[in-house]
Write a protein that holds these residues in place. Structure first.
Motif, PDB file in Angstrom:
ATOM      1  N   ALA A 402       0.827  -1.207   0.000  1.00 14.02           N
ATOM      2  CA  ALA A 402       0.000   0.000   0.000  1.00 14.02           C
ATOM      3  C   ALA A 402       0.861   1.257   0.000  1.00 14.02           C
ATOM      4  N   ALA A 403       1.964   1.224   0.740  1.00 16.48           N
ATOM      5  CA  ALA A 403       2.864   2.377   0.796  1.00 16.48           C
ATOM      6  C   ALA A 403       3.536   2.617  -0.548  1.00 16.48           C
ATOM      7  N   PHE A 404       3.915   1.550  -1.242  1.00 16.05           N
ATOM      8  CA  PHE A 404       4.556   1.684  -2.548  1.00 16.05           C
ATOM      9  C   PHE A 404       3.629   2.392  -3.529  1.00 16.05           C
ATOM     10  N   LEU A 405       2.374   2.002  -3.539  1.00 16.76           N
ATOM     11  CA  LEU A 405       1.399   2.623  -4.431  1.00 16.76           C
ATOM     12  C   LEU A 405       1.163   4.081  -4.050  1.00 16.76           C
ATOM     13  N   ARG A 406       0.949   4.342  -2.765  1.00 17.42           N
ATOM     14  CA  ARG A 406       0.639   5.701  -2.307  1.00 17.42           C
ATOM     15  C   ARG A 406       1.795   6.656  -2.558  1.00 17.42           C
ATOM     16  N   ILE A 407       3.005   6.264  -2.175  1.00 13.39           N
ATOM     17  CA  ILE A 407       4.161   7.154  -2.330  1.00 13.39           C
ATOM     18  C   ILE A 407       4.537   7.285  -3.799  1.00 13.39           C
ATOM     19  N   GLY A 408       4.396   6.202  -4.554  1.00 14.55           N
ATOM     20  CA  GLY A 408       4.661   6.262  -5.983  1.00 14.55           C
ATOM     21  C   GLY A 408       3.753   7.255  -6.679  1.00 14.55           C
ATOM     22  N   LYS A 409       2.491   7.315  -6.271  1.00 18.14           N
ATOM     23  CA  LYS A 409       1.556   8.278  -6.849  1.00 18.14           C
ATOM     24  C   LYS A 409       1.969   9.715  -6.524  1.00 18.14           C
ATOM     25  N   GLU A 410       2.517   9.915  -5.317  1.00 14.54           N
ATOM     26  CA  GLU A 410       2.991  11.257  -4.945  1.00 14.54           C
ATOM     27  C   GLU A 410       4.158  11.677  -5.825  1.00 14.54           C
ATOM     28  N   VAL A 411       5.022  10.716  -6.162  1.00 15.07           N
ATOM     29  CA  VAL A 411       6.120  11.007  -7.084  1.00 15.07           C
ATOM     30  C   VAL A 411       5.569  11.357  -8.456  1.00 15.07           C
ATOM     31  N   ALA A 412       4.635  10.577  -8.929  1.00 10.22           N
ATOM     32  CA  ALA A 412       4.055  10.786 -10.250  1.00 10.22           C
ATOM     33  C   ALA A 412       3.422  12.168 -10.379  1.00 10.22           C
ATOM     34  N   GLN A 413       2.830  12.643  -9.284  1.00 11.48           N
ATOM     35  CA  GLN A 413       2.152  13.937  -9.296  1.00 11.48           C
ATOM     36  C   GLN A 413       3.084  15.096  -8.985  1.00 11.48           C
ATOM     37  N   GLY A 414       4.357  14.795  -8.770  1.00 12.25           N
ATOM     38  CA  GLY A 414       5.320  15.850  -8.474  1.00 12.25           C
ATOM     39  C   GLY A 414       5.233  16.375  -7.061  1.00 12.25           C
ATOM     40  N   LYS A 415       4.552  15.673  -6.187  1.00 17.76           N
ATOM     41  CA  LYS A 415       4.397  16.103  -4.801  1.00 17.76           C
ATOM     42  C   LYS A 415       5.586  15.712  -3.939  1.00 17.76           C
ATOM     43  N   SER A 416       6.375  14.763  -4.416  1.00 15.95           N
ATOM     44  CA  SER A 416       7.528  14.294  -3.654  1.00 15.95           C
ATOM     45  C   SER A 416       8.666  13.984  -4.617  1.00 15.95           C
ATOM     46  N   ARG A 417       9.875  14.448  -4.262  1.00 14.42           N
ATOM     47  CA  ARG A 417      11.039  14.144  -5.083  1.00 14.42           C
ATOM     48  C   ARG A 417      11.363  12.653  -4.956  1.00 14.42           C
ATOM     49  N   PRO A 418      11.800  12.007  -6.024  1.00 13.22           N
ATOM     50  CA  PRO A 418      12.068  10.570  -5.965  1.00 13.22           C
ATOM     51  C   PRO A 418      12.995  10.153  -4.829  1.00 13.22           C
ATOM     52  N   SER A 419      14.052  10.913  -4.576  1.00 13.37           N
ATOM     53  CA  SER A 419      14.986  10.540  -3.510  1.00 13.37           C
ATOM     54  C   SER A 419      14.330  10.616  -2.142  1.00 13.37           C
ATOM     55  N   ALA A 420      13.543  11.670  -1.900  1.00 12.88           N
ATOM     56  CA  ALA A 420      12.846  11.818  -0.627  1.00 12.88           C
ATOM     57  C   ALA A 420      11.765  10.756  -0.483  1.00 12.88           C
ATOM     58  N   ALA A 421      11.096  10.445  -1.596  1.00 17.98           N
ATOM     59  CA  ALA A 421      10.056   9.428  -1.581  1.00 17.98           C
ATOM     60  C   ALA A 421      10.636   8.053  -1.268  1.00 17.98           C
ATOM     61  N   ALA A 422      11.775   7.742  -1.865  1.00 20.22           N
ATOM     62  CA  ALA A 422      12.421   6.456  -1.596  1.00 20.22           C
ATOM     63  C   ALA A 422      12.830   6.354  -0.131  1.00 20.22           C
ATOM     64  N   GLN A 423      13.354   7.442   0.426  1.00 19.00           N
ATOM     65  CA  GLN A 423      13.730   7.462   1.846  1.00 19.00           C
ATOM     66  C   GLN A 423      12.493   7.229   2.714  1.00 19.00           C
ATOM     67  N   GLN A 424      11.392   7.890   2.382  1.00 20.18           N
ATOM     68  CA  GLN A 424      10.150   7.713   3.131  1.00 20.18           C
ATOM     69  C   GLN A 424       9.665   6.270   3.037  1.00 20.18           C
ATOM     70  N   PHE A 425       9.709   5.710   1.839  1.00 21.97           N
ATOM     71  CA  PHE A 425       9.249   4.336   1.659  1.00 21.97           C
ATOM     72  C   PHE A 425      10.068   3.366   2.493  1.00 21.97           C
TER      73      PHE A 425
END
Length: 435
Positions: A402-425
């Motif tokens: 569920a986290a992979f899908l949710r955070i991945g969508k934030e990356v797709a929408q430009g709401k989270s930088r990929p590096s920060a998103a990966a750290q969060q995940f």
């Protein structure tokens, strides 16, 4: 299992396979955890046994399963089945509460992401014991799918159906763009195809591949790894940063659909809504596109890294039993009937994937193009020799998915930088593993 969340790997597809390989488809003990068997299946004064059986799914599945229950009760008049059903989210919310209170159903539908989680909590029966006692057969499972229900040397679930990842495409768009997917095509060829579709047909090529956990698993398997090890993630934070960075760049370039538009048409798929020409999902989910969309859809091969290995394996919905049931023998007999009885196979068809046992597979002869198409696709994949074994998921995998899908969508929408998103995940994954 998400537009592509596990959900136990479900559904159907449609069509015929042409010679180019394109398929057209229009932990601890109960005592330590404070769990008891209270409220589980009970026995009557006349020797009648009552079992609770729970599953998730839509109305057609419920109607079919109730028919199979009547068949079972006719063969075993001293065993009565009490059905419980809900949609996916509601099922697992209720199940978690029941398991925590020591009152889960005697038999229930299950999926790979929950095996280790509930085995760790002492909820799942190791069904090998009932097989040894002669109450359950572990024979006649097709293409090695029985391994989908295994973890840590235990048989925690018995598969009822099988499916694998595929690429669903809009056949009309691909034809107009002059793109002809073939078995063994590479990721570079796939990206080029998306560009050609975008430039000639003026729509995105893909709905958003990089948020699909199970596709990333295949990509990793093509590189000799997997999404999970036995106890952890099988990739690094840098790996995920690269995966999401590349995906976001493709969104910005237009070859992957605008995620905001995808959200706007949900729960309808971006593929069937005409926002993109392709979507990665489980092959037996593909029936949805025919029902939702106005085009003609098909299953195409998974792109590869080396021109051969796709990383594919058979996933499965399965049946599990509560370790604390008062009637383990009867629970095992019920599971055995549900996975081996030919008449059950005829009733269920491919609702939960291609039937897992030879008895049921041989008994059910699909007449619709949807079921024929999915069967042809999986047979072709099996013949190609690319299928590997599923990697058991560690405890916490359901939360991580569920986290992979949710955070991945934030990356797709430009709401989270990929590096920060990966750290969060990775942070959320660590917490899920520790829970």
């Amino acid at each position: 299992m998400t537009g592509n969340r596990d959900r136990g790997h479900e559904g159907l597809g449609r069509g015929d396979l042409d010679r180019r390989g394109l398929l057209k488809v229009a932990g601890g003990s109960l005592a330590a955890l404070g769990l008891t068997a209270a409220g589980c299946g009970s026995g009557g004064g006349d020797g009648t046994v009552s079992l609770r059986y729970a599953w998730w799914g839509g109305e057609p599945r419920t109607v079919a399963i109730k028919k199979t229950i009547r068949l079972f009760e006719k063969k075993y008049p001293k065993i009565k089945i009490k059905p419980e059903f809900a949609d996916y989210e509601a099922f697992w919310e209720k199940f978690q509460t029941q398991a925590s209170g020591g009152n889960p159903p005697d038999v229930f539908q299950n999926a790979v992401g929950f095996l280790r989680k509930y085995d760790k909590r002492g909820v799942l029966m190791d069904l090998k014991s009932q097989a040894s006692a002669g109450n359950l057969s572990l024979k006649n499972f097709r293409n090695g799918v029985l391994t989908a229900g295994q973890a840590d040397g235990k048989q925690l679930g018995i598969p009822v159906g099988a499916n694998t990842m595929a690429l669903v495409i809009d056949l009309d768009v691909f034809k107009k763009a002059g793109v002809d997917p073939k078995a063994g095509w590479t990721w570079d060829e796939y990206w080029s195809a998306l560009r050609k579709i975008h430039d000639t047909q003026k729509i995105a090529g893909d709905t958003g591949y990089f948020t699909v956990m199970y596709l990333y698993d295949l990509y990793l398997r093509q590189h000799g790894r997997a999404f999970y090890t036995d106890t952890d993630l099988g990739f690094t934070q840098d790996d995920l940063t690269q995966w999401w960075s590349d995906g976001y760049k493709r969104v910005k370039s237009g070859i992957v659909a605008d995620p905001k538009k995808i959200e706007q048409v949900a729960p309808k798929s971006g593929l069937s809504a005409g926002l993109a020409a392709a979507e990665f999902t489980w092959d037996n989910f593909s029936v949805r596109y025919e029902g939702e969309g106005r085009s003609d859809y098909g299953l195409a091969p998974i792109p590869t890294t080396d021109g051969k290995h796709t990383g594919q394996y058979l996933g499965s919905l399965m049946l599990s039993a509560f370790s604390g049931t008062e009637h383990p023998k009867e629970a095992a007999q019920f599971i055995d009937f549900m996975v081996h009885d030919p008449e059950v196979g005829k009733i269920m068809g491919y609702d939960r994937g291609i039937l897992a046992t030879t008895e049921q597979y041989d008994a059910y002869k699909p007449t619709d193009r949807t079921s024929k198409g999915i069967a042809a696709f999986e047979e072709e994949v099996a013949k190609a020799g690319v299928l590997g074994k599923i990697t058991p998921h560690p405890s916490g995998a359901d939360v991580i998915e569920a986290a992979f899908l949710r955070i991945g969508k934030e990356v797709a929408q430009g709401k989270s930088r990929p590096s920060a998103a990966a750290q969060q995940f990775f942070g959320e994954a660590k917490a899920a593993f520790a829970a």
